[in-house]
Design an enzyme around this catalytic site. Structure first.
Site, PDB file in Angstrom:
ATOM      1  N   ALA A 112       4.209  -9.768  -0.550  1.00  0.00           N
ATOM      2  CA  ALA A 112       4.539  -8.747  -0.314  1.00  0.00           C
ATOM      3  C   ALA A 112       5.631  -7.900  -1.419  1.00  0.00           C
ATOM      4  O   ALA A 112       6.151  -8.689  -2.104  1.00  0.00           O
ATOM      5  CB  ALA A 112       5.708  -8.556   0.818  1.00  0.00           C
ATOM      6  N   GLY A 171       0.628  -3.067  -1.142  1.00  0.00           N
ATOM      7  CA  GLY A 171       0.009  -2.475  -1.043  1.00  0.00           C
ATOM      8  C   GLY A 171       0.172  -1.933  -2.873  1.00  0.00           C
ATOM      9  O   GLY A 171      -0.183  -1.311  -3.575  1.00  0.00           O
ATOM     10  N   GLY A 222      -0.671  -3.794  -5.817  1.00  0.00           N
ATOM     11  CA  GLY A 222      -1.675  -4.175  -6.117  1.00  0.00           C
ATOM     12  C   GLY A 222      -2.707  -3.656  -5.696  1.00  0.00           C
ATOM     13  O   GLY A 222      -4.293  -3.388  -6.355  1.00  0.00           O
ATOM     14  N   GLU A 233      -6.349  -5.620   3.375  1.00  0.00           N
ATOM     15  CA  GLU A 233      -4.684  -7.105   3.187  1.00  0.00           C
ATOM     16  C   GLU A 233      -5.061  -5.795   5.033  1.00  0.00           C
ATOM     17  O   GLU A 233      -4.245  -7.078   6.052  1.00  0.00           O
ATOM     18  CB  GLU A 233      -3.960  -6.758   2.452  1.00  0.00           C
ATOM     19  CG  GLU A 233      -4.090  -6.626   1.137  1.00  0.00           C
ATOM     20  CD  GLU A 233      -2.999  -6.577   0.664  1.00  0.00           C
ATOM     21  OE1 GLU A 233      -2.806  -7.617  -0.812  1.00  0.00           O
ATOM     22  OE2 GLU A 233      -2.383  -5.668   0.299  1.00  0.00           O
TER      23      GLU A 233
END
Length: 237
Positions: A88, A100, A102, A108
């Protein structure tokens, strides 16, 4: 290995210890989750784990898992995911998350929602008094009207930027969408904001993960804390 990388590995090892033979495992995306994926591969190779199958949250995760010999399946082909292990970007005192960083937030979230248990692995730097304090909120959007969506977000407060790759071109998710990073500041009520974002046409998904994490593994100088989400109230400091 740097101290931060050591902490990531410590948190990952603690979460991977939850995995039992025969499980369907959600494989998260990002540098911290990659430690867990590698450890799962090692346990498979040395015989500590058997008859497991992974559901990758991103194409990058799928590629890593294949290199490690982890059998893979898709979300469509399983009835449930026993446990997902993921990182996270920010965690608040109620175990709500921003994810998010990445760019894999849509997959996810889909895998997390299909999971009986979601183990989040972080180092202490990811803990925050309020989401949005330390990390911009990723917003996955369609190309059509993305500037209008960015203006709408900015009108709510803060600043918005289109995520770019290192070559200056727009970043694309595995689904081909764009990412707007919204530096909105501390979020007073993540649930209310999540509902507003979900209702806005043009927004595919947002990086608020609320009520999904069941287990939090926090690595710090004194070791790894395993925090189980309470039914209500704040997690212990």
């Amino acid at each position: 290995m740097s101290s931060v990388e050591t902490l990531k590995a410590m948190a990952a090892a603690a979460a991977v210890a939850l995995i039992q033979p025969g499980m369907v495992i959600g494989l998260g995306f990002g540098s911290t989750a990659a430690y867990a994926t590698r450890m799962i591969g090692e346990r498979l190779a040395n015989g500590e784990l058997r008859e497991i199958v992974g559901v990758p949250c991103a194409e990058g995760t799928a590629a890593l898992a294949r290199e490690l010999g982890i059998p893979l399946t898709t979300l469509d082909d399983v009835e449930r995911v026993d446990i997902t292990i993921d990182g996270a970007d920010e965690v608040d005192p109620y175990m709500a998350l921003i994810k998010g960083g990445g760019g894999a937030l849509l997959r996810e979230k889909m895998v997390a929602q299909a999971s009986r248990r979601v183990a989040i692995i972080v180092d202490e730097s990811k803990l925050s008094p309020a989401l949005g304090t330390r990390f911009a909120l990723p917003i996955e959007v369609v190309d059509f009207g993305y500037r209008a969506t960015a203006r709408w977000l900015a009108a709510q407060g803060g600043s918005v930027r289109l995520r770019l790759r290192s070559d200056g071109q727009p970043f694309r998710t595995d689904q081909g969408h764009l990412i707007l990073d919204w530096a909105c500041g501390p979020i007073a009520d993540p649930t209310v904001l999540a509902d507003r974002l979900a209702a806005r046409a043009g927004i595919v998904e947002h990086g608020l993960f609320i009520g999904l994490a069941t287990d939090l593994f926090v690595a710090g100088a004194t070791g790894v804390r395993h925090i189980v989400r309470p039914d209500c109230g704040r997690i212990a400091p």
